[in-house]
Design a protein around this motif. Structure first.
Motif, PDB file in Angstrom:
ATOM      1  N   UNK A 183     -50.140 -12.319  58.706  1.00 56.78           N
ATOM      2  CA  UNK A 183     -50.035 -13.061  59.968  1.00 56.78           C
ATOM      3  C   UNK A 183     -48.901 -12.516  60.820  1.00 56.78           C
ATOM      4  N   UNK A 184     -49.176 -12.372  62.091  1.00 56.51           N
ATOM      5  CA  UNK A 184     -48.163 -11.850  62.993  1.00 56.51           C
ATOM      6  C   UNK A 184     -47.430 -12.993  63.660  1.00 56.51           C
ATOM      7  N   UNK A 185     -46.162 -12.837  63.868  1.00 57.04           N
ATOM      8  CA  UNK A 185     -45.404 -13.810  64.625  1.00 57.04           C
ATOM      9  C   UNK A 185     -45.537 -13.485  66.102  1.00 57.04           C
ATOM     10  N   UNK A 186     -45.065 -14.381  66.934  1.00 52.68           N
ATOM     11  CA  UNK A 186     -45.249 -14.200  68.372  1.00 52.68           C
ATOM     12  C   UNK A 186     -44.456 -13.022  68.913  1.00 52.68           C
ATOM     13  N   UNK A 210     -41.466 -17.301  62.942  1.00 51.56           N
ATOM     14  CA  UNK A 210     -41.791 -18.728  63.057  1.00 51.56           C
ATOM     15  C   UNK A 210     -41.006 -19.587  62.080  1.00 51.56           C
ATOM     16  N   UNK A 211     -40.397 -18.970  61.077  1.00 49.38           N
ATOM     17  CA  UNK A 211     -39.735 -19.696  60.004  1.00 49.38           C
ATOM     18  C   UNK A 211     -38.238 -19.397  59.999  1.00 49.38           C
ATOM     19  N   UNK A 212     -37.436 -20.239  59.359  1.00 52.21           N
ATOM     20  CA  UNK A 212     -35.995 -19.948  59.245  1.00 52.21           C
ATOM     21  C   UNK A 212     -35.769 -18.704  58.389  1.00 52.21           C
ATOM     22  N   UNK A 238     -42.242 -26.335  58.936  1.00 50.61           N
ATOM     23  CA  UNK A 238     -43.645 -26.706  58.952  1.00 50.61           C
ATOM     24  C   UNK A 238     -44.534 -25.511  58.672  1.00 50.61           C
ATOM     25  N   UNK A 239     -45.831 -25.639  58.941  1.00 52.51           N
ATOM     26  CA  UNK A 239     -46.771 -24.538  58.685  1.00 52.51           C
ATOM     27  C   UNK A 239     -46.557 -23.384  59.658  1.00 52.51           C
ATOM     28  N   UNK A 240     -47.172 -22.252  59.325  1.00 61.69           N
ATOM     29  CA  UNK A 240     -47.096 -21.065  60.178  1.00 61.69           C
ATOM     30  C   UNK A 240     -47.593 -21.396  61.583  1.00 61.69           C
ATOM     31  N   UNK A 241     -46.922 -20.842  62.575  1.00 61.82           N
ATOM     32  CA  UNK A 241     -47.325 -21.070  63.960  1.00 61.82           C
ATOM     33  C   UNK A 241     -47.062 -19.806  64.774  1.00 61.82           C
ATOM     34  N   UNK A 272     -47.397 -33.812  68.151  1.00 62.22           N
ATOM     35  CA  UNK A 272     -47.785 -32.409  68.322  1.00 62.22           C
ATOM     36  C   UNK A 272     -46.582 -31.608  68.832  1.00 62.22           C
ATOM     37  N   UNK A 273     -46.037 -30.687  68.026  1.00 58.34           N
ATOM     38  CA  UNK A 273     -44.804 -30.011  68.440  1.00 58.34           C
ATOM     39  C   UNK A 273     -44.979 -29.117  69.657  1.00 58.34           C
ATOM     40  N   UNK A 274     -46.158 -28.499  69.810  1.00 54.11           N
ATOM     41  CA  UNK A 274     -46.346 -27.626  70.974  1.00 54.11           C
ATOM     42  C   UNK A 274     -46.458 -28.455  72.245  1.00 54.11           C
ATOM     43  N   UNK A 275     -47.222 -29.538  72.198  1.00 57.64           N
ATOM     44  CA  UNK A 275     -47.345 -30.380  73.383  1.00 57.64           C
ATOM     45  C   UNK A 275     -46.008 -31.025  73.728  1.00 57.64           C
TER      46      UNK A 275
END
Length: 580
Positions: A272-275, A340-342, A480-483, A528-531
């Motif tokens: 998975x790629x991060x942003x 996305x993670x620490x 939290x989960x991957x984002x 919802x963290x994104x919203x």
């Protein structure tokens, strides 16, 4: 600068250290790292041989190992250039480090005897390159015999065949096993049914290694030979990348393509790629200096960026082999804008160093016109901000050694200088917004208020008292989960017109509409963290008082508003208190 390496002590001239600390590095600086890695390889080889002496896998085949070592000694004396090339090859570096971890009980893999017997394959490679005749037994794995750095001999032998006898006579190599025999010419570049030589990327003599079992980051993997069409695409894209990187520069962001020792094509399912970790998969291990694993991108600009990124990791990995830069308990607690993670502090340092190089790469493209000017300006502006923020964490939170402080001081000098350089105002504005959005969403997804702070917030709000200051408390980790950062690509390349989703309205500055549409999302899922991120950003754009909430948005999350009206009331209460 004196390294901590035992035995022969390396003294890195201060001017070369300063070049590396800035994020760049002259040919002389990279050559010094190469020499230091050579010394480390010899130390690891000595340690590995000492441990092997104690293993039954070696004692049972003592005569065979003595014979192989005698052949390697013969090559070293008669053909020292061959021995040096083999010693410094990524193939030997990865195998040696993997085997040492196996012997120390910190890595897995095939039966240990298979990993140990790979020494015979390295010996066979040395004999081929030195032009020596001889015979020795070599391991068969995945139906073939690998010649590290040269290629793979396919035997089409049944799975139960694990050993073959290799006989070198002039340019011919014959492999015999119970029930079969294959003869190949390892000196020939063309691929045949049985001989798969490593391809060389044109113009730079960089091997494209798709067969070595130790080419991955951890355990051995089977060969995955590229088909001709994919190999041709690699040649094309690599040539484009090499052109982008010309003329070479020692500044941060530069790369001399000839310094790359190997490219491993990433052929399996991509991780998975991060942003912000890049548009293509890439990775590096410090076990194989100047080697990199890269997925095949669509264009040379993307490949050039990935190569710069990974070579930065190689340089820092070599410095970490020489110097103790920081004390790290490996606790994954810190914000890294490209993840996305620490991250732990060593990982954060790697990220800062790598992305400082990438920022420099895009700065070079601004000056040479080698990329879309708007894209180059945005990416440079974003990465200089994010690297400086992460570097501040290192300089304030990490227990840096004296050398570590010198390194981070050099990086700070580079980044602070870049932050004073003008870029297009729109690109700078979008970069700042993208950096802010990423940090806010990261906090909402990875941090929570501690029990004491959360209880106090709720108690004070119920009592109608002002919101307490956030000063005394630090947030707790709750990953939290991957984002992925959905806003970043929109800030990078804004759409011409807004779509139905609230993100495009936010990016295009229609903050009222964006806030209303985020509220529609939050009615369905108030957490919802994104919203919630988008709602906060849109609200802060319309009311400067809300900007205080962006520093610790997890405080708003702790109040658990259940609908947009509660959310607005909680945000107003928090923003009116001391410190937000």
């Amino acid at each position: 600068m004196t390294s901590r390496t035992p035995g022969r002590r390396f003294r890195l001239p201060r001017e070369l250290f300063d070049e590396l600390a800035s994020g760049g590095g002259s040919p002389e600086a990279v050559a010094f790292l190469d020499r230091a890695e050579r010394s480390r390889r010899l130390l690891l080889l000595r340690e590995t041989l000492d441990l092997l002496e104690q293993r039954p896998e070696v004692r049972e085949r003592r005569a065979a190992f003595d014979h192989a070592w005698h052949l390697l000694t013969e090559v070293s004396r008669g053909h020292p250039d061959v021995a040096e090339d083999l010693l410094m090859s990524p193939q030997l570096g990865s195998w040696l480090s993997h085997l040492l971890r196996r012997l120390q009980g910190t890595a897995g893999g095939p039966p240990l005897g298979t990993d140990v017997a790979h020494l015979f394959c390295l010996c066979l490679t040395a004999m081929v390159r030195a032009g020596l005749d001889g015979r020795l037994e070599v391991p068969v794995r995945d139906g073939g015999v690998v010649l590290p750095g040269l290629g793979l001999v396919r035997l089409d032998a049944p799975p139960e065949v694990t050993v073959a006898t290799a006989t070198l006579t002039g340019p011919r190599l014959t492999l015999d096993w119970a029930g079969g025999s294959v003869t190949v010419r390892p000196d020939r570049a063309g691929r045949t049914g049985h001989w798969l030589p490593l391809r060389t990327l044109h113009g730079a003599s960089v091997p494209l290694d798709d067969v070595d079992p130790y080419r991955d980051l951890s355990e051995p993997i089977p060969p995955e030979p590229l088909d001709e069409e994919t190999a041709a695409r690699w040649q094309k894209v690599f040539a484009e990348a090499a052109a982008v990187l010309e003329p070479p520069t020692s500044r941060p962001g530069g790369l001399r393509v000839a310094d790359v020792r190997r490219v491993v094509p990433q052929t399996g399912p991509a991780l998975p790629r991060t942003a912000r970790s890049g548009p293509v998969f890439s990775a590096t291990t410090s076990d194989a200096f100047a080697s990199m694993i890269v997925g095949l991108p669509d264009d040379g600009l993307t490949l050039a960026e990935a190569m710069v990124h990974e070579f930065q990791h190689s340089k820092l990995g070599a410095l970490l082999h020489l110097f103790h830069l920081l004390d790290d308990d490996r606790g994954e607690a810190w914000y890294a804008p490209w993840r996305p993670d620490p991250r732990h502090l060593t990982g954060l340092l790697h990220g800062v160093y790598a992305f400082t190089g990438v920022a420099g790469f895009w700065r070079e493209r601004l000056h040479d016109g080698g990329a879309d000017p708007a894209l180059a300006a945005f990416t440079f502006a974003l990465l200089r901000l994010q690297c400086r923020l992460a570097l501040r964490t290192l300089r304030t939170e990490a227990r840096l050694t004296d050398v570590g402080r010198l390194l981070t001081h050099g990086l700070a000098g580079t980044l602070d200088g870049w932050l004073r350089e003008p870029v297009a105002p729109d690109a700078a504005r979008r970069a700042g917004a993208a950096a802010r959005a990423n940090l806010v969403e990261w906090r909402l997804r990875n941090l929570r208020c501690g029990d004491e702070e959360r209880s106090l917030l709720r108690c004070e709000r119920r009592a109608g008292r002002p919101a307490p200051s956030p000063g005394p408390w630090r947030a707790h980790l709750a990953p939290g989960p991957f984002w992925t950062d959905a806003l970043l690509p929109l800030y990078r390349t804004p759409p011409a017109e807004p779509a139905e989703d609230p993100d495009t309205h936010l990016v295009l500055g229609a903050h009222g509409t964006a806030r209303a549409r985020y509220e529609d999302v939050l009615r369905g899922d108030p957490r919802d963290p994104h919203a919630l991120t988008g709602w906060l950003l849109a609200s802060a754009a319309g009311d400067p008082a809300y900007r205080r909430l962006l520093r610790r948005p997890e405080r708003l999350h702790a109040l658990e508003p259940q609908d947009p009206a509660e959310l607005a009331a909680a945000a107003t209460w928090l923003s009116s208190g001391p410190g937000g």
